[in-house]
Design an enzyme around this catalytic site. Structure first.
Site, mmCIF file in Angstrom:
data_model
loop_
_atom_site.group_PDB
_atom_site.id
_atom_site.type_symbol
_atom_site.label_atom_id
_atom_site.label_comp_id
_atom_site.label_asym_id
_atom_site.label_seq_id
_atom_site.Cartn_x
_atom_site.Cartn_y
_atom_site.Cartn_z
ATOM 1 N N LYS A 63 -11.979 -0.623 0.273
ATOM 2 C CA LYS A 63 -11.028 0.161 -0.896
ATOM 3 C C LYS A 63 -11.955 0.176 -2.214
ATOM 4 C CE LYS A 63 -7.359 -0.498 2.192
ATOM 5 N NZ LYS A 63 -7.532 0.330 2.889
ATOM 6 N N SER A 73 0.861 -1.376 0.010
ATOM 7 C CA SER A 73 -0.023 -0.033 0.121
ATOM 8 C C SER A 73 0.756 1.314 -0.087
ATOM 9 C CB SER A 73 -0.909 0.032 1.084
ATOM 10 O OG SER A 73 -0.201 0.044 2.332
ATOM 11 N N HIS A 94 -5.468 -4.308 -1.831
ATOM 12 C CA HIS A 94 -5.149 -2.980 -2.722
ATOM 13 C C HIS A 94 -5.129 -3.516 -3.978
ATOM 14 C CE1 HIS A 94 -4.454 0.132 0.490
ATOM 15 N NE2 HIS A 94 -3.796 -1.084 1.151
HETATM 16 N N1 PMP Z 1 -4.231 -5.073 4.433
HETATM 17 C C1 PMP Z 1 -3.645 -3.942 3.945
HETATM 18 C C2 PMP Z 1 -2.489 -4.301 3.061
HETATM 19 C C3 PMP Z 1 -4.012 -2.749 4.293
HETATM 20 O O1 PMP Z 1 -3.443 -1.788 3.849
HETATM 21 C C4 PMP Z 1 -5.446 -2.511 5.093
HETATM 22 C C5 PMP Z 1 -6.074 -1.172 5.284
HETATM 23 N N2 PMP Z 1 -5.252 -0.174 4.897
HETATM 24 C C6 PMP Z 1 -5.923 -3.699 5.350
HETATM 25 C C7 PMP Z 1 -5.520 -4.764 5.217
HETATM 26 C C8 PMP Z 1 -7.235 -3.595 6.413
HETATM 27 O O2 PMP Z 1 -8.371 -3.356 5.492
HETATM 28 P P1 PMP Z 1 -9.597 -2.592 6.106
HETATM 29 O O3 PMP Z 1 -9.377 -1.274 5.893
HETATM 30 O O4 PMP Z 1 -10.719 -3.172 5.401
HETATM 31 O O5 PMP Z 1 -9.817 -2.941 7.581
#
Ligand code: PMP
Length: 411
Positions: free
Chosen positions: A249, A190, A218
């Site tokens: 997302k 990310s 992502h």
């Molecule tokens: N995995 C990754 C790589 C993320 O970047 C994120 C959130 N930024 C999550 C899991 C968690 O997902 P959520 O926002 O749906 O809780």
């Protein structure tokens, strides 16, 4: 103990290190994406700004089909789920969505959670805890939710250097053959936006009989012919044991899920505390998820336009000499390397130009690698992109930020 003093001291430390988080007060405007209203003070006047850091990558949170489905479900089913999945909280929409997610990823079954964070945390903790004497192999850049799941499993783990398949192989080879092994990694990372070598990681995992757990948070909705992620794009979905995704997302909603074999899903469903002991997602979220998924499956044009916007932004940023970090994804990070400068630029973009991008500081990224992370959508016009680049260029060259140009030009 003086608890209040303790809290104050800890927060002062964060402020001194420019790590104290200030949330922008935004009011998203349905149908006006990527515009939002921003207020500097809760009861102050609102100002329209362009949001440049949303993870609603394709603007699906405003898609008419998603809004209609949610409105319909709200009026038919009411607001909340009314219970945990086991105790009256499984709605028809949950069932349909899990079927659709499984089919999308080419898996036998899928399971919904209240967030992507929870899906990682509880699935990994549950799998690793119950597989006696298991060892987890985790990419060095894995997300906090993965790290938390691994820690909660209390099982042994090894960290392999980011995207380094040879290092992973060495670590796997050094472990007793009979121990259960789990390789955990992401597809699109990310903060750097780089993409893992999925096929090579599968090769090594298969050589050592390891289970593979892939976070596609992502990537789902954004890559592959039907938008099912990098595993679909690279033709390796059938080689990944567990695909984990989010509806927070590219789906434009909220909620996480895993897709895998029927046996594995039934196991997590039956043993994972983060699935069992919490109220399930409201039916209207599941209905919205289903509508979003239907659109995403056939959204090749939207994905192409998204990538086109990403390329245009990258080209303009590089053209004026700004240190855009290279990668092959839709995430456009601009390296700053200093937390106070990062915050100062972000504040100035918001106040003077009506451009909102949140500074990304430690611990989200390592100290000294602070950055601005731009996420263009198909709805950021060429004019918005041009305005962003010229505003950023002006801020960058404002000497009051005391940015060391030698520290940033190496990219
Ligand atoms: N995995 C990754 C790589 C993320 O970047 C994120 C959130 N930024 C999550 C899991 C968690 O997902 P959520 O926002 O749906 O809780």
């Amino acid at each position: 103990m003086d608890f209040e003093q303790f809290f104050k001291d800890q927060l002062r430390r964060l402020r001194e290190e420019n790590r104290y988080r200030v949330f922008a007060d935004l009011e998203r405007q349905a149908g006006r994406f990527p515009y939002a209203l921003w207020r500097e003070e809760a009861h102050g006047p609102a100002r329209e700004v362009v949001v440049w850091c949303s993870n609603d990558y394709l603007g699906m949170g405003q898609h008419p089909a998603v809004l209609d489905a949610m409105r319909g479900s709200l009026m038919l089913n009411g607001a909340g789920a009314g219970g945990t999945r086991n105790i009256s909280g499984t709605s028809h929409h949950h069932v349909l969505l899990e079927h659709a997610l499984a089919e999308w990823h080419g898996k036998e079954a899928a399971l919904l959670f209240t967030s992507g964070y929870i899906s990682n945390e509880t699935s990994l903790a549950t799998l690793a805890k119950h597989l006696t004497n298991a060892v987890i192999y985790s990419d060095a850049d894995n997300h906090a939710s993965i790290i938390s799941g691994i820690r909660n499993s209390r099982c042994e783990y090894r960290i392999f250097r980011h995207n380094d398949v040879e290092h992973l192989r060495e670590l796997l080879a050094a472990t007793e053959a009979e121990r259960p092994k789990i390789v955990v990694f992401e597809s699109v990372y990310s903060m750097d936006g780089d993409i893992a070598p999925l096929s090579a990681i599968c090769d090594v995992a298969e050589e050592f009989g390891a289970l593979t757990y892939l976070d596609e948070v992502h990537a789902v909705g954004l890559y592959g012919e039907h938008g099912a992620g990098i595993a679909e794009r690279d033709g390796v979905a059938d080689r990944i044991t567990v695909i984990e995704g989010t509806m927070g997302k590219a789906f434009g909603l909220l909620g996480g899920y895993i897709a895998a074999s029927a046996g594995l899903i039934d196991f997590v469903r039956s043993f994972a505390p983060g699935f069992i002991f919490t109220t399930s997602l409201p039916p209207m979220i599941a209905a919205g998820g289903l509508a979003s998924l239907r659109v995403l499956r056939g959204a090749a044009d939207l994905r192409a336009r998204h990538q086109d916007r990403v390329r245009y932004l990258r080209r303009l940023l590089a053209g004026v000499g700004l240190p855009v970090m290279p990668n092959a994804s839709h995430i456009v990070p601009v390296w700053v390397g200093d937390s106070s400068v990062c915050k100062a630029i972000s504040d100035r973009l918001l106040m003077d130009y009506g451009i909102y991008v949140q500074p990304i500081n430690y611990p989200t990224v390592p100290r000294g690698s602070e950055r601005l992370r731009f996420t263009p959508s198909p709805f950021h016009s060429a004019e918005m992109i041009e305005k962003l680049v010229s505003a950023l260029y002006e801020c960058w060259h404002d000497r009051s930020f005391a940015l060391d140009p030698t520290g940033t030009s190496s990219l």
